[in-house]
Scaffold this motif. Structure first.
Motif, PDB file in Angstrom:
ATOM      1  N   LEU A  47      78.251  60.660  25.829  1.00  0.00           N
ATOM      2  CA  LEU A  47      77.406  60.844  26.729  1.00  0.00           C
ATOM      3  C   LEU A  47      77.311  62.170  27.160  1.00  0.00           C
ATOM      4  CD1 LEU A  47      78.865  57.854  28.566  1.00  0.00           C
ATOM      5  CD2 LEU A  47      76.273  58.040  27.979  1.00  0.00           C
TER       6      LEU A  47
ATOM      7  N   VAL B 207      72.912  61.026  34.426  1.00  0.00           N
ATOM      8  CA  VAL B 207      73.312  60.031  35.045  1.00  0.00           C
ATOM      9  C   VAL B 207      73.249  59.717  36.439  1.00  0.00           C
ATOM     10  CG1 VAL B 207      74.928  59.591  33.167  1.00  0.00           C
ATOM     11  CG2 VAL B 207      75.525  60.938  34.960  1.00  0.00           C
TER      12      VAL B 207
ATOM     13  N   THR C  79      72.997  56.360  38.199  1.00  0.00           N
ATOM     14  CA  THR C  79      73.000  55.391  37.084  1.00  0.00           C
ATOM     15  C   THR C  79      74.219  54.563  37.529  1.00  0.00           C
ATOM     16  OG1 THR C  79      72.514  56.996  35.424  1.00  0.00           O
ATOM     17  CG2 THR C  79      73.592  55.015  34.554  1.00  0.00           C
TER      18      THR C  79
ATOM     19  N   LEU D 126      81.402  61.517  34.897  1.00  0.00           N
ATOM     20  CA  LEU D 126      80.100  60.680  35.148  1.00  0.00           C
ATOM     21  C   LEU D 126      79.854  60.571  36.636  1.00  0.00           C
ATOM     22  CD1 LEU D 126      80.288  57.841  32.389  1.00  0.00           C
ATOM     23  CD2 LEU D 126      78.915  59.943  32.397  1.00  0.00           C
TER      24      LEU D 126
ATOM     25  N   ALA E  83      76.725  59.524  38.535  1.00  0.00           N
ATOM     26  CA  ALA E  83      76.919  57.933  38.506  1.00  0.00           C
ATOM     27  C   ALA E  83      77.347  57.282  39.648  1.00  0.00           C
ATOM     28  CB  ALA E  83      77.559  57.957  37.072  1.00  0.00           C
TER      29      ALA E  83
END
Length: 153
Positions: A108, A113, A116, A132, A137
Motif C-alpha cells: 500500500l 487512502v 477509505t 494508514l 483512513a
C-alpha cells in the motif's frame, strides 16, 4: 470499451455461485471499468495498472497477486475481497470500502487512502494501521468491541 459492455451485460445475483467471471492473469492495463460489477470475480494475477475502477463492485473478488499500480479504485467496494500479495502502490483508494478484505502482504506504499474504510482486515500490522490512519483512513472497530462486549463463538 467492449470489455466493459460485456461485464455490464452479465447480470449476476450476489448469491449466484454458478457463474464466476474468470479474468485470472488477464491484461487489463488501462481498462475503463468504472462502475463495473465484478463481485466475486477471479482476478488473481491480473494486470490492472492504470485501470479506472472508480465505483466498481469488487465485493468478494479474488485480486490476490494482482498488479494495480496507479489504478483508480476510488469509491469502489472491495469488502471481503482477497488482496493478499496485491500491488496497490500509488493506487487511489479514496472513499473505498475495504471492510473484511485480506490485505496480507499487500503493498500500500504511496496509495491514497483518504476516507477509505477498513474493518476486520487480515494482514494489517499496528504500524501499517497507524500509517494508514495518519494518511486519512478510517478504521472501524468490530461491533462487539463498539458495544464493549466480547463476542462468544
Amino acid at each position: 470499451m467492449e470489455f466493459l459492455e460485456l461485464i455490464k451485460g452479465v447480470a449476476l445475483e450476489p448469491t449466484d455461485n454458478s457463474l464466476r467471471i474468470d479474468l485470472k492473469d488477464a491484461n487489463l492495463r488501462g481498462a475503463d471499468l468504472r462502475g463495473a460489477d465484478l463481485r466475486g470475480a477471479d482476478l488473481r494475477g491480473a494486470d490492472l495498472s492504470d485501470a479506472n475502477l472508480h465505483g466498481a463492485l469488487l465485493n468478494g473478488a479474488d485480486l490476490s497477486r494482482a498488479y494495480l499500480r496507479c489504478a483508480d479504485l476510488s469509491d469502489a467496494n472491495l469488502s471481503d475481497a482477497n488482496l493478499m500479495g496485491t500491488y496497490l502502490s500509488r493506487t487511489d483508494l479514496s472513499r473505498a470500502n475495504l471492510g473484511g478484505a485480506n490485505l496480507s502482504n499487500a503493498n500500500l506504499i504511496g496509495s491514497r487512502v483518504e476516507s477509505t474504510q477498513f474493518a476486520d482486515n487480515l494482514g494489517i500490522s499496528e504500524d501499517v494501521k497507524h500509517d494508514l490512519n495518519r494518511r486519512g483512513a478510517i478504521f472501524e472497530e468490530s461491533p462487539s468491541l463498539r458495544s464493549g462486549m466480547l463476542a462468544c463463538s
